[in-house]
Design a protein around this motif. Structure first.
Motif, PDB file in Angstrom:
ATOM      1  N   GLY A  36      40.107  42.390  31.675  1.00 57.05           N
ATOM      2  CA  GLY A  36      39.896  42.736  33.063  1.00 57.05           C
ATOM      3  C   GLY A  36      38.554  42.334  33.497  1.00 57.05           C
ATOM      4  N   CYS A  37      38.268  41.065  33.176  1.00 52.95           N
ATOM      5  CA  CYS A  37      37.032  40.257  33.834  1.00 52.95           C
ATOM      6  C   CYS A  37      37.677  39.050  34.380  1.00 52.95           C
ATOM      7  CB  CYS A  37      36.193  39.946  32.710  1.00 52.95           C
ATOM      8  SG  CYS A  37      34.580  38.930  33.127  1.00 52.95           S
ATOM      9  N   PRO A  38      37.619  38.852  35.772  1.00 51.18           N
ATOM     10  CA  PRO A  38      37.525  39.962  36.637  1.00 51.18           C
ATOM     11  C   PRO A  38      38.370  40.982  36.673  1.00 51.18           C
ATOM     12  CG  PRO A  38      37.298  37.572  37.646  1.00 51.18           C
ATOM     13  CD  PRO A  38      37.869  37.575  36.287  1.00 51.18           C
ATOM     14  N   HIS A  39      38.001  42.094  37.281  1.00 58.77           N
ATOM     15  CA  HIS A  39      39.007  43.188  37.381  1.00 58.77           C
ATOM     16  C   HIS A  39      40.347  43.039  37.620  1.00 58.77           C
ATOM     17  CE1 HIS A  39      35.519  46.480  38.315  1.00 58.77           C
ATOM     18  NE2 HIS A  39      35.575  45.947  37.061  1.00 58.77           N
ATOM     19  N   LYS A  73      34.658  33.905  31.800  1.00 59.46           N
ATOM     20  CA  LYS A  73      33.527  34.558  32.119  1.00 59.46           C
ATOM     21  C   LYS A  73      33.006  35.613  31.022  1.00 59.46           C
ATOM     22  CE  LYS A  73      30.558  36.812  35.571  1.00 59.46           C
ATOM     23  NZ  LYS A  73      30.561  37.278  36.861  1.00 59.46           N
ATOM     24  N   CYS A 113      34.367  43.723  41.173  1.00 62.42           N
ATOM     25  CA  CYS A 113      34.310  42.159  41.396  1.00 62.42           C
ATOM     26  C   CYS A 113      35.273  41.622  41.986  1.00 62.42           C
ATOM     27  CB  CYS A 113      33.926  41.649  40.004  1.00 62.42           C
ATOM     28  SG  CYS A 113      34.933  42.105  38.857  1.00 62.42           S
ATOM     29  N   CYS A 128      32.555  47.074  33.692  1.00 64.56           N
ATOM     30  CA  CYS A 128      33.033  46.181  33.075  1.00 64.56           C
ATOM     31  C   CYS A 128      32.391  45.827  31.550  1.00 64.56           C
ATOM     32  CB  CYS A 128      33.188  44.790  33.559  1.00 64.56           C
ATOM     33  SG  CYS A 128      31.616  43.837  33.677  1.00 64.56           S
ATOM     34  N   ASN A 143      29.332  45.910  43.432  1.00 63.61           N
ATOM     35  CA  ASN A 143      29.771  45.087  42.064  1.00 63.61           C
ATOM     36  C   ASN A 143      29.953  46.306  41.102  1.00 63.61           C
ATOM     37  OD1 ASN A 143      30.392  42.619  40.994  1.00 63.61           O
ATOM     38  ND2 ASN A 143      28.852  42.488  39.967  1.00 63.61           N
ATOM     39  N   PRO A 144      30.552  45.821  39.951  1.00 62.80           N
ATOM     40  CA  PRO A 144      30.460  46.947  38.869  1.00 62.80           C
ATOM     41  C   PRO A 144      29.241  47.745  38.474  1.00 62.80           C
ATOM     42  CG  PRO A 144      32.196  45.389  38.454  1.00 62.80           C
ATOM     43  CD  PRO A 144      31.419  44.737  39.722  1.00 62.80           C
ATOM     44  N   VAL A 203      30.720  43.657  30.488  1.00 66.11           N
ATOM     45  CA  VAL A 203      29.409  43.127  30.578  1.00 66.11           C
ATOM     46  C   VAL A 203      28.369  43.910  30.968  1.00 66.11           C
ATOM     47  CG1 VAL A 203      28.179  40.845  31.395  1.00 66.11           C
ATOM     48  CG2 VAL A 203      30.465  40.512  30.513  1.00 66.11           C
ATOM     49  N   GLU A 222      28.742  38.618  43.777  1.00 69.98           N
ATOM     50  CA  GLU A 222      29.299  38.381  42.527  1.00 69.98           C
ATOM     51  C   GLU A 222      29.807  37.148  42.408  1.00 69.98           C
ATOM     52  OE1 GLU A 222      31.274  38.141  38.987  1.00 69.98           O
ATOM     53  OE2 GLU A 222      32.556  38.717  40.637  1.00 69.98           O
ATOM     54  N   SER A 268      32.087  35.530  40.398  1.00 67.56           N
ATOM     55  CA  SER A 268      33.534  35.280  40.473  1.00 67.56           C
ATOM     56  C   SER A 268      34.409  35.557  41.937  1.00 67.56           C
ATOM     57  CB  SER A 268      34.255  35.888  39.427  1.00 67.56           C
ATOM     58  OG  SER A 268      34.528  37.493  39.745  1.00 67.56           O
TER      59      SER A 268
HETATM   60 FE1  F3S Z   1      33.711  41.249  36.899  1.00 70.27          FE
HETATM   61 FE2  F3S Z   1      32.049  41.997  34.908  1.00 70.27          FE
HETATM   62 FE3  F3S Z   1      33.512  40.005  34.647  1.00 70.27          FE
HETATM   63  S1  F3S Z   1      31.642  42.004  37.258  1.00 70.27           S
HETATM   64  S2  F3S Z   1      33.725  38.940  36.690  1.00 70.27           S
HETATM   65  S3  F3S Z   1      34.580  41.884  35.141  1.00 70.27           S
HETATM   66  S4  F3S Z   1      31.393  40.077  34.111  1.00 70.27           S
END
Ligand code: F3S
Length: 411
Positions: free
Chosen positions: A308-311, A383, A116, A364, A76-77, A366, A136, A138
């Motif tokens: 880019g969440c998820p990537h 997310k 992710c 990412c 995971n990231p 987060v 992860e 997602s």
């Molecule tokens: Fe991936 Fe980070 Fe979002 S791990 S799902 S980009 S919180």
């Protein structure tokens, strides 16, 4: 749990301490959740990679592990771009610890590509009904729901253990009877990409840990056919605001299309209204593509824009590069993707970075400590919207991709 002779040997420590520790973790889980036996897995995805999330205690735990994983495994990231650590403001102590963590995983035979969205990689194949041990939320949702593979929500230790043993206890979402939808969720309005993320925020809160079956229609009662990026956004948000690890969409997702998967439409039913989606936006009534007409007061003091969440997928990167074409960003604008997707699209990455925005891999907003330096972060992800306040001590603002780009370009 029934153990084969080979598994018993591992359990008794005949194959070394690491494997013994790993199988003990898995047997304990299997016993708690009533698994009768182990099943082989096709791949593992290990979460708990960033030094920001696992700290010294996590590093110490993984450092004791020896041996090699038995199935293709990926991370995971992490907390920084592993090939370009200066791309975000990361201090040396953090970077050293992060490298230590990555080296431990590398020595266990785990691919140190940190993403992710492993399902977007060209060489990380997932097939219908494959059993996996992914960590992860997602990615788990996408694997279960969109690909029809089978994984529970693995924690870091259980995913590593499964990777080392090559098996997981057969319980939870590995069993067909636990994959039956338990709540019907109806929507009857058209949605763009960020609406799917907002829908996920609302639906996750409403359904908690149920297995939703979406009935998605537009205003004229025509079936909506979401694209893959929209499903990615929906699942990520639902996993964050609820604990949804599997969802189905009537007439769309693979399991409901499988005539051998028999289920009844759940009697338990909710309807999600367009107004509930609009409330998630800081600005309501934002028609897609009309970013010029937006009341931007809600965006006051945004000091970082991230997507880019998820990537990001290749399609998302391409859209961002179109939106930025010939322009210069005035605020920090970070775009997260996997190294694999970035490497396959060097021209798109170059064109995005011409604007001053940064395309960052392996991490990412987060799990990187860099975002903690900002106070109001704009995101287009349900997310990230949910996690940024707790993980980055910053306010999060939700908007669609067009408005995120627009904000990054604004003085
Ligand atoms: Fe991936 Fe980070 Fe979002 S791990 S799902 S980009 S919180």
């Amino acid at each position: 749990m029934y153990l084969t002779k080979e598994e018993e040997k591992i359990y008794n420590g005949e194959e070394g301490e690491t494997l013994q520790k790993a199988i003990e973790i898995l047997v304990a889980l299997g016993d708690i959740y009533g698994a009768e036996k182990f099943i082989p897995i096709k791949s593992a995805q290990i979460s708990g990679v960033s030094y920001k999330t696992i700290g010294d205690a996590g590093l110490e735990w993984i450092s004791d592990l020896k041996g090699t994983v038995k199935v293709p495994s990926i991370l995971n990231p992490a907390g920084m771009d592993t090939e370009n650590r200066k791309s975000l403001p990361i201090d040396d102590h953090f970077a050293e610890k992060q490298i230590e963590i990555l080296n431990v995983f590398k020595n266990l035979g785990i691919r140190t590509q940190c993403t992710c969205t492993p399902y977007l990689l060209k060489d990380f194949d997932v097939k219908y009904k494959d059993n996996l041990a992914w960590g992860e939320s997602s990615a788990i949702s996408f694997a279960n729901s969109v690909l029809g593979a089978r994984t529970n929500r693995e924690g870091g230790p259980s995913a590593i253990s499964a990777a080392l043993i090559g098996k997981t206890p057969n319980y939870g979402l590995h069993l067909e009877e636990n994959r039956i939808p338990t709540i019907l969720v109806e929507t009857d309005f058209e949605m763009n990409l960020s609406d799917f993320a907002a829908l996920g925020v609302v639906a996750g809160k409403e359904v908690g840990n149920e297995i939703p079956l979406f009935r998605m229609k537009d205003e004229k009662q025509n079936q909506i056919c979401p694209k893959r990026d929209e499903l990615k956004a929906l699942g990520a948000a639902m996993a964050a605001t609820g604990s949804v690890a599997l969802y189905h969409i009537e007439n769309i997702t693979p399991e409901v299309l499988d005539k051998d998967f028999s289920f009844e439409i759940p009697k338990n039913k909710i309807t999600i209204e367009k107004e509930q989606i609009d409330e998630i936006y800081e600005i309501v009534n934002l028609p897609s593509g009309k970013a010029d007409n937006v009341d931007r007061r809600a965006f006051e003091n945004v000091d970082l824009v991230t997507v880019g969440c998820p990537h990001c997928s290749e399609e998302e990167l391409r859209r961002i590069s179109e939106l930025l074409d010939g322009k210069s960003v005035k605020k920090s604008f970070w775009i997260f993707t996997s190294r694999d997707v970035a490497n396959r699209n060097p021209q798109i990455v170059e064109s995005i970075e011409k604007s001053g925005a940064k395309v960052v891999c392996d991490t990412c907003m987060v799990v990187s400590p860099a975002a903690n330096l900002y106070s109001k972060i704009m995101v287009n992800s349900g997310k990230a919207y949910a996690y940024v306040p707790g993980m980055c001590s910053a306010k999060s603002v939700f908007a669609d991709l067009e408005n995120c780009v627009k904000e990054a370009l604004r003085e």
